[in-house]
Write an enzyme that holds these catalytic residues in place. Structure first.
Site, PDB file in Angstrom:
ATOM      1  N   ASN A   8      28.825  36.672   7.707  1.00  0.00           N
ATOM      2  CA  ASN A   8      28.058  35.439   7.851  1.00  0.00           C
ATOM      3  C   ASN A   8      28.708  34.617   8.954  1.00  0.00           C
ATOM      4  O   ASN A   8      29.776  34.036   8.756  1.00  0.00           O
ATOM      5  CB  ASN A   8      28.057  34.677   6.515  1.00  0.00           C
ATOM      6  CG  ASN A   8      27.325  33.355   6.605  1.00  0.00           C
ATOM      7  OD1 ASN A   8      26.691  33.048   7.624  1.00  0.00           O
ATOM      8  ND2 ASN A   8      27.402  32.566   5.547  1.00  0.00           N
ATOM      9  N   TRP A   9      28.075  34.576  10.118  1.00  0.00           N
ATOM     10  CA  TRP A   9      28.682  33.891  11.269  1.00  0.00           C
ATOM     11  C   TRP A   9      28.536  32.372  11.172  1.00  0.00           C
ATOM     12  O   TRP A   9      29.075  31.655  12.012  1.00  0.00           O
ATOM     13  CB  TRP A   9      28.051  34.388  12.576  1.00  0.00           C
ATOM     14  CG  TRP A   9      28.312  35.824  12.885  1.00  0.00           C
ATOM     15  CD1 TRP A   9      29.044  36.714  12.139  1.00  0.00           C
ATOM     16  CD2 TRP A   9      27.850  36.553  14.026  1.00  0.00           C
ATOM     17  NE1 TRP A   9      29.064  37.943  12.750  1.00  0.00           N
ATOM     18  CE2 TRP A   9      28.334  37.880  13.916  1.00  0.00           C
ATOM     19  CE3 TRP A   9      27.074  36.239  15.142  1.00  0.00           C
ATOM     20  CZ2 TRP A   9      28.061  38.874  14.859  1.00  0.00           C
ATOM     21  CZ3 TRP A   9      26.804  37.217  16.091  1.00  0.00           C
ATOM     22  CH2 TRP A   9      27.296  38.520  15.948  1.00  0.00           C
ATOM     23  N   LYS A  10      27.741  31.906  10.225  1.00  0.00           N
ATOM     24  CA  LYS A  10      27.513  30.461  10.079  1.00  0.00           C
ATOM     25  C   LYS A  10      27.112  29.866  11.442  1.00  0.00           C
ATOM     26  O   LYS A  10      26.444  30.543  12.215  1.00  0.00           O
ATOM     27  CB  LYS A  10      28.742  29.784   9.446  1.00  0.00           C
ATOM     28  CG  LYS A  10      29.126  30.490   8.130  1.00  0.00           C
ATOM     29  CD  LYS A  10      30.146  29.759   7.292  1.00  0.00           C
ATOM     30  CE  LYS A  10      30.439  30.562   6.022  1.00  0.00           C
ATOM     31  NZ  LYS A  10      31.379  29.904   5.123  1.00  0.00           N
ATOM     32  N   HIS A  93      23.031  29.871   0.029  1.00  0.00           N
ATOM     33  CA  HIS A  93      24.468  29.751   0.306  1.00  0.00           C
ATOM     34  C   HIS A  93      24.927  28.359  -0.141  1.00  0.00           C
ATOM     35  O   HIS A  93      24.188  27.389  -0.009  1.00  0.00           O
ATOM     36  CB  HIS A  93      24.734  29.958   1.800  1.00  0.00           C
ATOM     37  CG  HIS A  93      26.185  30.094   2.101  1.00  0.00           C
ATOM     38  ND1 HIS A  93      27.032  29.003   2.168  1.00  0.00           N
ATOM     39  CD2 HIS A  93      26.963  31.186   2.294  1.00  0.00           C
ATOM     40  CE1 HIS A  93      28.258  29.431   2.412  1.00  0.00           C
ATOM     41  NE2 HIS A  93      28.252  30.747   2.501  1.00  0.00           N
ATOM     42  N   GLU A 165      29.901  33.890  -4.755  1.00  0.00           N
ATOM     43  CA  GLU A 165      30.816  33.148  -3.882  1.00  0.00           C
ATOM     44  C   GLU A 165      31.271  31.877  -4.603  1.00  0.00           C
ATOM     45  O   GLU A 165      30.569  30.864  -4.561  1.00  0.00           O
ATOM     46  CB  GLU A 165      30.107  32.743  -2.578  1.00  0.00           C
ATOM     47  CG  GLU A 165      29.750  33.895  -1.679  1.00  0.00           C
ATOM     48  CD  GLU A 165      29.693  33.481  -0.205  1.00  0.00           C
ATOM     49  OE1 GLU A 165      30.215  34.236   0.619  1.00  0.00           O
ATOM     50  OE2 GLU A 165      29.157  32.409   0.120  1.00  0.00           O
ATOM     51  N   SER A 214      36.871  33.746   1.432  1.00  0.00           N
ATOM     52  CA  SER A 214      38.173  33.994   2.060  1.00  0.00           C
ATOM     53  C   SER A 214      38.565  35.472   2.091  1.00  0.00           C
ATOM     54  O   SER A 214      39.735  35.817   1.917  1.00  0.00           O
ATOM     55  CB  SER A 214      39.261  33.172   1.365  1.00  0.00           C
ATOM     56  OG  SER A 214      38.912  31.809   1.393  1.00  0.00           O
ATOM     57  N   GLY A 235      32.998  35.396   5.801  1.00  0.00           N
ATOM     58  CA  GLY A 235      32.752  34.297   6.734  1.00  0.00           C
ATOM     59  C   GLY A 235      33.694  34.385   7.914  1.00  0.00           C
ATOM     60  O   GLY A 235      33.507  35.191   8.828  1.00  0.00           O
ATOM     61  N   GLY A 236      34.749  33.579   7.877  1.00  0.00           N
ATOM     62  CA  GLY A 236      35.685  33.453   9.000  1.00  0.00           C
ATOM     63  C   GLY A 236      36.143  34.771   9.613  1.00  0.00           C
ATOM     64  O   GLY A 236      36.136  34.923  10.841  1.00  0.00           O
TER      65      GLY A 236
HETATM   66  P1  13P Z   1      34.947  32.579   4.306  1.00  0.00           P
HETATM   67  O1  13P Z   1      35.078  34.091   4.325  1.00  0.00           O
HETATM   68  O2  13P Z   1      35.236  31.938   5.617  1.00  0.00           O
HETATM   69  O3  13P Z   1      35.666  31.990   3.157  1.00  0.00           O
HETATM   70  O4  13P Z   1      33.377  32.286   4.047  1.00  0.00           O
HETATM   71  C1  13P Z   1      32.779  32.853   2.959  1.00  0.00           C
HETATM   72  C2  13P Z   1      31.337  32.594   3.044  1.00  0.00           C
HETATM   73  O5  13P Z   1      30.886  31.476   2.839  1.00  0.00           O
HETATM   74  C3  13P Z   1      30.463  33.709   3.423  1.00  0.00           C
HETATM   75  O6  13P Z   1      29.133  33.414   3.213  1.00  0.00           O
END
Ligand code: 13P
Length: 256
Positions: A8-10, A93, A165, A214, A235-236
């Site tokens: 998820n690149w947000k 989300h 999540e 995470s 995410g990150g």
């Molecule tokens: P992180 O992996 O940065 O904690 O993000 C998780 C997330 O929200 C994926 O949708």
């Protein structure tokens, strides 16, 4: 069952950067029969990337979708408009729920809209830190899972992916707020149990449930071996090619 590694690149990367990154990623991974690698770039990048992507290696997901097909909804993009561009769509989300006030009603309708438009929803559920502190985790999970799925028929359910999540474990670097494999195992077991009660045992075993919060190359192996976890929503770490490739390779090792 297939495993899913979803990035998820947000709200990161320009269209140009997304294209370069995808190219790099694609060159470093193979087509895996038992692992579906999915990336969710920002909305503006989806259409150009859909022309570039090698679908044998990678699939695209949107990060949200409006449940109405067309109409006077300024700024919104619908599942009907995403049809043919993406194979998956993240729905509900926690950032959408909290920062953009997506309601249970919106999320339920968005799950139905994606399915109606041949897009597989990745329904995100998870409790906040406060809800956890007050012992409300299971109530929240029950409401979010059953609420999100309430317009989904038993036949459609096999196309749905659930992502657990826990909000308190998203984007944390502090070991203290990382979800432990035991926490996750318990929550995932509970999610499958409520699906079994509502839709039957068979489907509750075959539905894919992912973990997100995470995830990084160091913990991916431990998370992927939790019973009942079929993949990761990252995410990150999905923004750094080395890390994302590492996580995919870990999934490959766990599979074999
Ligand atoms: P992180 O992996 O940065 O904690 O993000 C998780 C997330 O929200 C994926 O949708």
């Amino acid at each position: 069952m297939k495993s899913y590694i979803v990035g998820n690149w947000k709200m990161n990367f320009t269209v140009g950067e997304s294209s370069v990154y995808l190219h790099k990623l694609s060159a470093r991974i193979h087509a895996y029969r038992d692992i579906e690698v999915v990336v969710a770039p920002s909305l503006v990048a989806l259409q150009p990337l859909s022309l570039q992507i090698d679908r044998k290696k990678l699939r695209l997901a949107a990060q949200t979708a409006n449940p109405r097909d067309f109409g006077a909804y300024t700024g919104e993009v619908s599942a009907a408009q995403l049809r043919g561009i993406v194979d998956y769509c993240i729905i509900g989300h926690s950032e959408r729920r909290q920062l953009f006030h997506e309601s249970d009603k919106f999320i339920r309708a968005a799950v139905a809209a994606t399915l109606r438009n041949q897009i597989k929803p990745i329904l995100c559920v998870g409790e906040t830190e406060t809800e956890r502190t007050f012992g409300e985790t299971f109530d929240v999970l029950r409401d979010q899972v059953l609420g999100g799925l309430s317009e989904v028929s038993a036949e459609e359910l096999e196309k749905v992916i659930i992502a657990y999540e826990p909000v308190w474990a998203i984007s944390t670097t502090s070991g203290a707020s990382m979800a432990s494999p035991d926490d996750i195992a318990e929550a995932v077991k509970f999610i499958r149990r409520i699906i079994a009660d509502a839709y039957g045992k068979e489907i509750s075993k075959s539905i894919a449930v992912l973990y997100g919060g995470s995830v990084n190359p160091d913990n991916a192996g431990a998370y992927l071996t939790i019973p009942g976890v079929n993949g990761l929503l990252v995410g990150g770490a999905s923004l750094i090619a080395d890390q994302f490739v590492d996580i995919i390779e870990t999934a490959k090792k766990v599979k074999s």
